[in-house]
Design a protein around this motif. Structure first.
Motif, mmCIF file in Angstrom:
data_model
loop_
_atom_site.group_PDB
_atom_site.id
_atom_site.type_symbol
_atom_site.label_atom_id
_atom_site.label_comp_id
_atom_site.label_asym_id
_atom_site.label_seq_id
_atom_site.Cartn_x
_atom_site.Cartn_y
_atom_site.Cartn_z
ATOM 1 N N TYR B 109 41.126 43.051 52.876
ATOM 2 C CA TYR B 109 41.459 44.267 53.615
ATOM 3 C C TYR B 109 42.404 45.152 52.812
ATOM 4 O O TYR B 109 42.230 46.350 52.715
ATOM 5 C CB TYR B 109 42.110 43.874 54.934
ATOM 6 N N SER B 110 43.419 44.508 52.243
ATOM 7 C CA SER B 110 44.489 45.291 51.629
ATOM 8 C C SER B 110 44.225 45.541 50.150
ATOM 9 O O SER B 110 43.929 44.620 49.392
ATOM 10 C CB SER B 110 45.804 44.537 51.806
ATOM 11 N N SER B 111 44.374 46.782 49.739
ATOM 12 C CA SER B 111 44.195 47.119 48.327
ATOM 13 C C SER B 111 45.263 46.456 47.463
ATOM 14 O O SER B 111 45.002 46.075 46.329
ATOM 15 C CB SER B 111 44.247 48.630 48.145
ATOM 16 N N ALA B 112 46.452 46.316 48.034
ATOM 17 C CA ALA B 112 47.541 45.684 47.277
ATOM 18 C C ALA B 112 47.171 44.246 46.918
ATOM 19 O O ALA B 112 47.639 43.695 45.927
ATOM 20 C CB ALA B 112 48.821 45.711 48.087
ATOM 21 N N GLN B 113 46.312 43.631 47.737
ATOM 22 C CA GLN B 113 45.841 42.282 47.427
ATOM 23 C C GLN B 113 44.637 42.338 46.492
ATOM 24 O O GLN B 113 44.488 41.537 45.577
ATOM 25 C CB GLN B 113 45.441 41.559 48.712
ATOM 26 N N CYS B 114 43.768 43.317 46.752
ATOM 27 C CA CYS B 114 42.517 43.418 45.998
ATOM 28 C C CYS B 114 42.749 43.603 44.508
ATOM 29 O O CYS B 114 42.035 43.047 43.686
ATOM 30 C CB CYS B 114 41.719 44.620 46.493
ATOM 31 N N VAL B 115 43.742 44.435 44.178
ATOM 32 C CA VAL B 115 43.955 44.760 42.767
ATOM 33 C C VAL B 115 44.251 43.494 41.947
ATOM 34 O O VAL B 115 43.533 43.206 40.993
ATOM 35 C CB VAL B 115 45.056 45.842 42.606
ATOM 36 N N PRO B 116 45.248 42.693 42.332
ATOM 37 C CA PRO B 116 45.478 41.490 41.518
ATOM 38 C C PRO B 116 44.404 40.411 41.703
ATOM 39 O O PRO B 116 44.025 39.749 40.743
ATOM 40 C CB PRO B 116 46.843 40.978 42.001
ATOM 41 N N VAL B 117 43.908 40.249 42.932
ATOM 42 C CA VAL B 117 42.951 39.159 43.178
ATOM 43 C C VAL B 117 41.645 39.398 42.406
ATOM 44 O O VAL B 117 41.091 38.478 41.811
ATOM 45 C CB VAL B 117 42.649 39.002 44.694
ATOM 46 N N SER B 118 41.184 40.666 42.366
ATOM 47 C CA SER B 118 39.906 40.926 41.694
ATOM 48 C C SER B 118 39.987 40.562 40.211
ATOM 49 O O SER B 118 39.049 39.976 39.659
ATOM 50 C CB SER B 118 39.499 42.385 41.874
ATOM 51 N N ALA B 119 41.120 40.868 39.582
ATOM 52 C CA ALA B 119 41.274 40.539 38.160
ATOM 53 C C ALA B 119 41.252 39.029 37.960
ATOM 54 O O ALA B 119 40.627 38.497 37.043
ATOM 55 C CB ALA B 119 42.573 41.131 37.636
ATOM 56 N N LYS B 120 41.941 38.335 38.869
ATOM 57 C CA LYS B 120 42.041 36.880 38.768
ATOM 58 C C LYS B 120 40.663 36.232 38.961
ATOM 59 O O LYS B 120 40.257 35.352 38.196
ATOM 60 C CB LYS B 120 43.019 36.401 39.859
ATOM 61 N N VAL B 121 39.958 36.680 39.998
ATOM 62 C CA VAL B 121 38.659 36.090 40.317
ATOM 63 C C VAL B 121 37.665 36.376 39.190
ATOM 64 O O VAL B 121 36.887 35.513 38.787
ATOM 65 C CB VAL B 121 38.128 36.647 41.667
ATOM 66 N N ASP B 122 37.723 37.578 38.652
ATOM 67 C CA ASP B 122 36.825 37.941 37.560
ATOM 68 C C ASP B 122 37.103 37.070 36.329
ATOM 69 O O ASP B 122 36.180 36.615 35.666
ATOM 70 C CB ASP B 122 37.009 39.423 37.209
ATOM 71 N N ALA B 123 38.394 36.831 36.079
ATOM 72 C CA ALA B 123 38.755 35.994 34.933
ATOM 73 C C ALA B 123 38.259 34.565 35.137
ATOM 74 O O ALA B 123 37.927 33.864 34.181
ATOM 75 C CB ALA B 123 40.268 36.014 34.739
ATOM 76 N N LEU B 124 38.215 34.130 36.387
ATOM 77 C CA LEU B 124 37.727 32.768 36.685
ATOM 78 C C LEU B 124 36.194 32.733 36.761
ATOM 79 O O LEU B 124 35.608 31.713 37.093
ATOM 80 C CB LEU B 124 38.317 32.279 38.017
ATOM 81 N N LYS B 125 35.557 33.896 36.485
ATOM 82 C CA LYS B 125 34.095 34.013 36.494
ATOM 83 C C LYS B 125 33.490 33.607 37.827
ATOM 84 O O LYS B 125 32.533 32.826 37.909
ATOM 85 C CB LYS B 125 33.478 33.196 35.360
ATOM 86 N N LYS B 126 34.095 34.100 38.880
ATOM 87 C CA LYS B 126 33.531 33.880 40.219
ATOM 88 C C LYS B 126 33.128 35.229 40.806
ATOM 89 O O LYS B 126 33.700 36.261 40.456
ATOM 90 C CB LYS B 126 34.557 33.199 41.127
ATOM 91 N N PHE B 127 32.192 35.186 41.708
ATOM 92 C CA PHE B 127 31.670 36.411 42.313
ATOM 93 C C PHE B 127 32.558 36.820 43.485
ATOM 94 O O PHE B 127 32.980 35.980 44.278
ATOM 95 C CB PHE B 127 30.244 36.150 42.796
ATOM 96 N N MET B 128 32.870 38.113 43.573
ATOM 97 C CA MET B 128 33.736 38.594 44.656
ATOM 98 C C MET B 128 33.076 39.803 45.320
ATOM 99 O O MET B 128 32.755 40.790 44.655
ATOM 100 C CB MET B 128 35.100 38.978 44.070
ATOM 101 N N TRP B 129 32.875 39.693 46.624
ATOM 102 C CA TRP B 129 32.227 40.764 47.386
ATOM 103 C C TRP B 129 33.275 41.399 48.294
ATOM 104 O O TRP B 129 33.723 40.776 49.257
ATOM 105 C CB TRP B 129 31.076 40.177 48.204
ATOM 106 N N ILE B 130 33.677 42.633 47.964
ATOM 107 C CA ILE B 130 34.726 43.305 48.736
ATOM 108 C C ILE B 130 34.090 44.064 49.899
ATOM 109 O O ILE B 130 33.204 44.893 49.693
ATOM 110 C CB ILE B 130 35.505 44.285 47.834
ATOM 111 N N THR B 131 34.567 43.780 51.092
ATOM 112 C CA THR B 131 34.022 44.491 52.251
ATOM 113 C C THR B 131 34.863 45.719 52.615
ATOM 114 O O THR B 131 34.381 46.628 53.250
ATOM 115 C CB THR B 131 33.984 43.600 53.501
ATOM 116 N N THR B 132 36.136 45.719 52.225
ATOM 117 C CA THR B 132 37.014 46.685 52.868
ATOM 118 C C THR B 132 37.934 47.484 51.947
ATOM 119 O O THR B 132 37.901 48.708 51.966
ATOM 120 C CB THR B 132 37.876 45.967 53.919
ATOM 121 N N CYS B 133 38.794 46.805 51.188
ATOM 122 C CA CYS B 133 39.876 47.517 50.499
ATOM 123 C C CYS B 133 39.301 48.661 49.664
ATOM 124 O O CYS B 133 38.266 48.515 49.035
ATOM 125 C CB CYS B 133 40.697 46.572 49.641
ATOM 126 N N ILE B 134 39.977 49.801 49.680
ATOM 127 C CA ILE B 134 39.328 50.993 49.143
ATOM 128 C C ILE B 134 39.968 51.573 47.891
ATOM 129 O O ILE B 134 39.441 52.523 47.323
ATOM 130 C CB ILE B 134 39.270 52.111 50.217
#
Lengths: 290, 436
Positions: B109-134
């Motif tokens: 939901y929160s962009s403040a979470q999305c920004v760091p989490v997306s980088a982390k998940v991408d580095a771990l080579k996992k798929f991330m589907w964002i429904t909300t944070c803009i």
């Protein structure tokens, strides 16, 4: 409008003063408890949160008159003060200060989670819209004016209680020397309990005024807890007059700082001032040197 | 003797057969996609819209499971609470990936979470589907490989409101766009700053005068200085982006301190929960505008592909079942439901059928091939993700928000004109305490 002193600056000054009333009221109970029991209730703002919920349910849902709801909330938080002291503080009175801090810190998380469990994460408000007070171009918040007035009255009442009553004298005596008073036959446990009840009731009083301006939710304490703590430390932990002065200094710095620069800079300035005061007078503005 | 041997052998064979069949059956039963679903169930963001988003995603996941899963895969969702804190969101994401061994993550939901989490998940080579944070900052110039967002990004939110105002400034407000004074105020996290950046760019495009642009902390206990500054700057229109406690505090203090304006345009999050606004302000909340992806319940069934209106209805029924006290359906539930539905109905089946699995690369390939035309999602917009070399790789290029206006706790679409269900009420009527 381009002059340095304009009507809006005056409004910001008044806003700061009134916001100071809210903060002063919050710091009153915390300071009283620390001054006497020598334990910092990190969870004080969470007791306020419970008071706000009490008023929300009693007034907003069960339609009790707001004043009666506020009175019941004050009694409720007073009882909560008793329980917090009896169940959490009392068993660890002799422990190291860090343990006491951790215990009340733990209680903070417990109360937040407990409120979430009981009432969910919804933001609730009593839906009361107070009339707007206008004087020429200047507008005042009715709720804040009320908070300011009650903070001043509360401060005076606590002062009278501490100086004019037997229990007040005992409380002051204990806060000056806890060991010697016990030797003189004063039941310190009773004094601690009374102080905690009074401190808790003050949280209820603050809640009655905050609920007029803020939504209630389990994390509302996060907005007030840290700044209340900073005020108490800056004023001299345990010193109610010091806390009162610090509340107004900080609120004015926040308000004027936020008026001239961005809002966040007001807080930056307030915390820089806090750090400077801590360097110059680590015991706080009116604190006693230990 | 022989016959008893034969008997025993055939018995053994039969047993082996049964066992083998059972194990195949068990294997078929065990075929599942494990998804970590992260939203805020506690903390200030929960009531700001995150728990409603979580509900929308859950309704869709439960729906697909009730239909037997996706291409033989049962969805095993593990729900985690980010507690409205970025650090908790990161820890939960890592825990779900490394300890729960989830195949992918969904939600946020929160962009403040999305920004760091997306980088982390991408580095771990996992798929991330964002429904909300803009926030645009989640994807912009980061070249993330495995992160996809069907939701329109915040920059578009910010651009939409100036476009709308420019269209009506002269006609309704009697002010040439070049003379329109706007103030941009926002919570200072990734979400608010991202939208405010769009607001500023949009205001510049339209030639507005930006008289104040300022951020504040969403947990600030006092916004009166900001209100006083707004009074001094005298904007015609206020563009506001915030969560929930700060929005109600701002509106309350604005009223108490006599702030007047001609229009207030909110941008999602707290403004996306009209029930709360009307609880707190009653009629005073009337005529507030909100930029948000459209509520699925406001989309006309005729513009959608066959079958989708039934899904919208199903989501509404489940929403009502979960939250019986709801007066006006919040766009939040539909948003997460729609964006989750895209994943389970389009991306996941293609990954399984065409790319043979549910690993991150198969899901990524499938997502890159997504090509849903307008009318193909519950929210009406299409889905086509920007390719890897794009500055905002992984962002849905076909998504855009709409503007609604609240009147008596009902949301009406006022922009874009093609979808308009109400001629916007502009400026604020005189009976509003905020009317200029």
């Amino acid at each position: 409008m381009d002059t340095i002193f304009d009507i809006y600056l005056l409004e910001a000054l008044i806003n700061g003063l009134l916001f100071g009333g809210v903060l002063a009221l919050l710091s009153l109970g915390l300071n009283l408890i620390f001054g006497v029991v020598d334990v910092v209730w990190i969870c004080y703002a969470e007791v306020v949160m419970f008071g706000m919920y009490a008023i929300f349910w009693l007034h907003g849902v069960y339609d009790l008159p707001i004043v009666l709801a506020a009175l019941l909330a004050i009694i409720g938080t007073g009882a909560m003060g008793f329980l917090v002291h009896f169940l959490v503080i009392s068993p660890i009175l002799g422990s190291a200060p860090i343990n006491q801090l951790l215990a009340t810190g733990g209680l903070l998380f417990f109360l937040q989670s407990f409120a979430t469990l009981l009432w969910g994460i919804e933001f609730r408000n009593i839906g009361l819209r107070l009339p707007v007070l206008q004087w020429g171009e200047l507008f005042f918040s009715y709720a804040r004016l009320l908070a300011f007035g009650i903070a001043v009255i509360g401060m005076a009442a606590i002062y009278l209680f501490l100086t004019r009553t037997y229990m007040g004298t005992a409380i002051r005596a204990i806060s000056q020397d806890r060991e010697i008073m016990t030797l003189m036959g004063v039941d310190s446990r009773k004094v601690y309990l009374v102080t905690s009840v009074v401190g808790g009731s003050l949280a209820g009083l603050a809640a009655s005024l905050l609920v007029l301006q803020y939504d209630v939710h389990p994390f509302v304490g996060l907005s007030f807890g840290p700044i209340t703590f900073v005020i108490c430390v800056m004023g001299g932990l345990g010193n109610m007059v010091g806390g009162f002065i610090a509340a107004f200094i900080l609120s004015e710095v926040i308000s004027i700082g936020g008026f001239y620069a961005e809002l966040e800079w007001g807080y930056v300035a307030a915390f820089v001032l806090f750090i400077i005061v801590m360097f110059i007078r680590p015991e706080g503005i009116l604190g006693k040197k230990s | 003797m022989f016959s008893s041997h034969l008997k025993r052998a055939s018995f053994g064979l039969a047993a082996a057969g049964i066992l083998a069949a059972a194990s195949i059956g068990a294997q078929a039963q065990q075929k599942e996609i494990k998804i970590g679903v992260i939203y805020d169930y506690t903390g200030p963001l929960a009531a700001g819209g995150s728990s409603l988003q979580a509900l929308g995603a859950k309704i869709v996941i439960d729906y697909f499971n009730s239909q037997g899963g996706v291409e033989g895969y049962k969805i095993n969702a593990i729900y985690a609470d980010a507690q409205s804190k970025p650090d908790v969101a990161i820890n939960e994401a890592v825990r779900l990936i490394e300890q729960e061994n989830v195949d992918m993550l969904l939600g946020f939901y929160s962009s403040a979470q999305c920004v760091p989490v997306s980088a982390k998940v991408d580095a771990l080579k996992k798929f991330m589907w964002i429904t909300t944070c803009i926030s645009p900052a989640v994807l912009k110039d980061r070249n993330l490989k495995y992160v996809f967002r069907a939701q329109p990004h915040g920059g578009l939110f910010g651009l939409q409101s100036p476009e709308f105002l420019a269209h009506y400034a002269k006609d309704r407000l009697g002010i040439e766009p070049g003379d329109l004074k706007v103030a941009i105020i926002h919570e200072d996290g990734a979400y608010g700053s991202g939208v405010a950046g769009g607001n500023k760019a949009g205001a510049k495009q339209q030639g507005f005068k930006v008289v104040l642009k300022e951020g504040y902390s969403a947990t600030a206990p006092d916004l009166s200085s900001l209100v006083t500054k707004l009074k001094r700057a005298r904007p015609d229109v206020i563009l506001h982006t915030g969560y929930n406690p700060d929005i109600t505090l701002f509106l309350r203090q604005a009223r108490e301190l006599g702030l007047r304006f001609k229009a207030l345009v909110g941008h999602g999050a707290g403004y996306g929960v009209p029930d709360k606004l009307f609880d707190a302000f009653g009629k005073d909340a009337n005529h507030i505008f909100n930029v948000d992806p459209v509520s699925i319940w406001l989309v006309s069934p005729e513009v959608l592909e066959p079958g989708l209106p039934d899904i919208t209805r199903m989501v509404g029924e489940q929403y009502r079942k979960a939250e019986p006290d709801t007066k006006e359906f919040s766009a939040h539930v539909g948003m997460a439901a729609s964006n989750s539905y895209v994943f389970f109905s389009d991306v996941l089946p293609r990954a399984i059928k065409k790319y043979g699995g549910i690993d991150a690369d198969s899901l990524r390939q499938a997502a890159l091939e997504t090509d849903i035309p307008v009318g193909g999602t519950l929210m009406g917009y299409g889905v086509k993700f920007n390719p890897p070399e794009h500055e905002m790789a992984g962002q849905n290029d076909r998504a855009s928000p709409v503007i609604v206006q609240y009147i008596d706790n009902k949301a009406h679409i006022v922009w874009p004109k093609a979808l308009q269900s109400l001629d916007p009420v502009l400026p604020l009527p005189k009976d509003s305490p905020y009317a200029k």
